[in-house]
Every structure is written in structure tokens, then in C-alpha cells.
Design a protein around this motif. Sequence first.
Motif, PDB file in Angstrom:
ATOM      1  N   MET A   1       0.821  -1.183   0.000  1.00  0.00           N
ATOM      2  CA  MET A   1       0.000   0.000   0.000  1.00  0.00           C
ATOM      3  C   MET A   1       0.865   1.245   0.000  1.00  0.00           C
ATOM      4  O   MET A   1       0.493   2.251  -0.577  1.00  0.00           O
ATOM      5  N   ALA A   2       1.999   1.162   0.644  1.00  0.00           N
ATOM      6  CA  ALA A   2       2.865   2.334   0.704  1.00  0.00           C
ATOM      7  C   ALA A   2       3.413   2.684  -0.666  1.00  0.00           C
ATOM      8  O   ALA A   2       3.670   3.844  -0.950  1.00  0.00           O
ATOM      9  N   SER A   3       3.564   1.696  -1.542  1.00  0.00           N
ATOM     10  CA  SER A   3       4.056   1.984  -2.884  1.00  0.00           C
ATOM     11  C   SER A   3       2.993   2.650  -3.749  1.00  0.00           C
ATOM     12  O   SER A   3       3.317   3.326  -4.718  1.00  0.00           O
ATOM     13  N   LEU A   4       1.723   2.465  -3.419  1.00  0.00           N
ATOM     14  CA  LEU A   4       0.649   3.111  -4.177  1.00  0.00           C
ATOM     15  C   LEU A   4       0.535   4.589  -3.872  1.00  0.00           C
ATOM     16  O   LEU A   4       0.182   5.380  -4.743  1.00  0.00           O
ATOM     17  N   ALA A   5       0.808   4.974  -2.646  1.00  0.00           N
ATOM     18  CA  ALA A   5       0.739   6.381  -2.240  1.00  0.00           C
ATOM     19  C   ALA A   5       1.956   6.701  -1.368  1.00  0.00           C
ATOM     20  O   ALA A   5       1.865   6.761  -0.145  1.00  0.00           O
ATOM     21  N   PRO A   6       3.123   6.910  -1.984  1.00  0.00           N
ATOM     22  CA  PRO A   6       4.335   7.124  -1.192  1.00  0.00           C
ATOM     23  C   PRO A   6       4.284   8.364  -0.307  1.00  0.00           C
ATOM     24  O   PRO A   6       4.924   8.401   0.745  1.00  0.00           O
ATOM     25  N   ASP A   7       3.527   9.367  -0.705  1.00  0.00           N
ATOM     26  CA  ASP A   7       3.442  10.581   0.112  1.00  0.00           C
ATOM     27  C   ASP A   7       2.732  10.336   1.439  1.00  0.00           C
ATOM     28  O   ASP A   7       2.994  11.024   2.417  1.00  0.00           O
ATOM     29  N   ALA A   8       1.828   9.369   1.462  1.00  0.00           N
ATOM     30  CA  ALA A   8       1.047   9.091   2.670  1.00  0.00           C
ATOM     31  C   ALA A   8       1.434   7.757   3.296  1.00  0.00           C
ATOM     32  O   ALA A   8       0.659   7.175   4.047  1.00  0.00           O
ATOM     33  N   SER A   9       2.628   7.274   3.004  1.00  0.00           N
ATOM     34  CA  SER A   9       3.003   5.941   3.491  1.00  0.00           C
ATOM     35  C   SER A   9       3.061   5.871   5.013  1.00  0.00           C
ATOM     36  O   SER A   9       2.655   4.865   5.598  1.00  0.00           O
ATOM     37  N   ASP A  10       3.536   6.933   5.659  1.00  0.00           N
ATOM     38  CA  ASP A  10       3.598   6.888   7.121  1.00  0.00           C
ATOM     39  C   ASP A  10       2.206   6.869   7.738  1.00  0.00           C
ATOM     40  O   ASP A  10       1.958   6.183   8.729  1.00  0.00           O
ATOM     41  N   VAL A  11       1.256   7.570   7.141  1.00  0.00           N
ATOM     42  CA  VAL A  11      -0.116   7.559   7.637  1.00  0.00           C
ATOM     43  C   VAL A  11      -0.745   6.188   7.397  1.00  0.00           C
ATOM     44  O   VAL A  11      -1.425   5.636   8.273  1.00  0.00           O
TER      45      VAL A  11
ATOM     46  N   LEU B   1       0.784   3.276   7.126  1.00  0.00           N
ATOM     47  CA  LEU B   1       1.376   2.282   8.017  1.00  0.00           C
ATOM     48  C   LEU B   1       0.867   2.428   9.457  1.00  0.00           C
ATOM     49  O   LEU B   1       0.613   1.433  10.132  1.00  0.00           O
ATOM     50  N   SER B   2       0.691   3.658   9.911  1.00  0.00           N
ATOM     51  CA  SER B   2       0.166   3.846  11.270  1.00  0.00           C
ATOM     52  C   SER B   2      -1.302   3.439  11.355  1.00  0.00           C
ATOM     53  O   SER B   2      -1.736   2.878  12.356  1.00  0.00           O
ATOM     54  N   LEU B   3      -2.070   3.693  10.302  1.00  0.00           N
ATOM     55  CA  LEU B   3      -3.465   3.257  10.277  1.00  0.00           C
ATOM     56  C   LEU B   3      -3.551   1.734  10.279  1.00  0.00           C
ATOM     57  O   LEU B   3      -4.375   1.147  10.986  1.00  0.00           O
TER      58      LEU B   3
ATOM     59  N   GLN C   1      -4.121  -3.449  16.075  1.00  0.00           N
ATOM     60  CA  GLN C   1      -4.246  -3.414  17.532  1.00  0.00           C
ATOM     61  C   GLN C   1      -5.707  -3.508  17.967  1.00  0.00           C
ATOM     62  O   GLN C   1      -6.033  -4.182  18.950  1.00  0.00           O
ATOM     63  N   ILE C   2      -6.604  -2.838  17.232  1.00  0.00           N
ATOM     64  CA  ILE C   2      -8.041  -2.915  17.541  1.00  0.00           C
ATOM     65  C   ILE C   2      -8.542  -4.332  17.335  1.00  0.00           C
ATOM     66  O   ILE C   2      -9.321  -4.851  18.149  1.00  0.00           O
ATOM     67  N   ALA C   3      -8.087  -4.990  16.271  1.00  0.00           N
ATOM     68  CA  ALA C   3      -8.516  -6.371  16.018  1.00  0.00           C
ATOM     69  C   ALA C   3      -8.018  -7.309  17.110  1.00  0.00           C
ATOM     70  O   ALA C   3      -8.749  -8.211  17.549  1.00  0.00           O
ATOM     71  N   ILE C   4      -6.801  -7.110  17.555  1.00  0.00           N
ATOM     72  CA  ILE C   4      -6.258  -7.943  18.641  1.00  0.00           C
ATOM     73  C   ILE C   4      -7.070  -7.744  19.919  1.00  0.00           C
ATOM     74  O   ILE C   4      -7.422  -8.705  20.620  1.00  0.00           O
ATOM     75  N   ALA C   5      -7.394  -6.486  20.228  1.00  0.00           N
ATOM     76  CA  ALA C   5      -8.187  -6.205  21.430  1.00  0.00           C
ATOM     77  C   ALA C   5      -9.589  -6.789  21.315  1.00  0.00           C
ATOM     78  O   ALA C   5     -10.119  -7.339  22.294  1.00  0.00           O
ATOM     79  N   ALA C   6     -10.195  -6.687  20.142  1.00  0.00           N
ATOM     80  CA  ALA C   6     -11.540  -7.247  19.950  1.00  0.00           C
ATOM     81  C   ALA C   6     -11.525  -8.770  20.087  1.00  0.00           C
ATOM     82  O   ALA C   6     -12.424  -9.362  20.706  1.00  0.00           O
ATOM     83  N   GLY C   7     -10.501  -9.403  19.532  1.00  0.00           N
ATOM     84  CA  GLY C   7     -10.378 -10.852  19.661  1.00  0.00           C
ATOM     85  C   GLY C   7     -10.173 -11.282  21.100  1.00  0.00           C
ATOM     86  O   GLY C   7     -10.755 -12.268  21.560  1.00  0.00           O
ATOM     87  N   ALA C   8      -9.355 -10.548  21.815  1.00  0.00           N
ATOM     88  CA  ALA C   8      -9.132 -10.871  23.227  1.00  0.00           C
ATOM     89  C   ALA C   8     -10.403 -10.667  24.040  1.00  0.00           C
ATOM     90  O   ALA C   8     -10.727 -11.465  24.923  1.00  0.00           O
TER      91      ALA C   8
END
Length: 80
Positions: free
Chosen positions: A1-11, A13-15, A21-28
Motif C-alpha cells: 500500500m505504501a508503494s501506491l501512495a508514497p506521500d502518505a506511506s507513514d499515515v 502504516l500507522s493506520l 491493535q483494535i482487532a487484537i483487542a476485539a479478539g481478546a
Amino acid sequence: MASLAPDASDVLLSLNQSVMQIAIAAGAGAGGLVAARTLTVLPLMAAAGVAASLVLLLLTRCHGRSAHNSSAALTECPKP
């Protein structure tokens, strides 16, 4: 995904990390609710999760082969 929009790669990756993390918490949380009620259902829930994962794996492999038929030789796993 980062290669599709290199300008927003940090956003992106953080998303991605936040959703994981939300999925892990929901599963737990779901596992905690099941374990609090009864443990006899837990193996059935685990088997259903494994079955769903296998179905999704097979669907994505079949979809990937039909969508990229010309490059299938490069992405296929070697057959035993």
C-alpha cells in the motif's frame, strides 16, 4: 500500500498498525466473554476460526490466480 501512495506511506502504516491493535483487542475481548460463560464452546470457536481462515486462504488464492493469470507462473508456489 505504501508503494501506491508514497506521500502518505507513514499515515497508511500507522493506520494499518492501529487497525491491527483494535482487532487484537476485539479478539481478546471476545475470547474473554466466551471463556467467562463456558469453556466447552471454546474449542468449537477455535475450530470455526481455523475453518474460516482456510476458506479465506483458498478464496484469495483462487481469486489471485484468475485476476493475474498472465503472471501466475511467477507467483505460484512450487508443487511437490
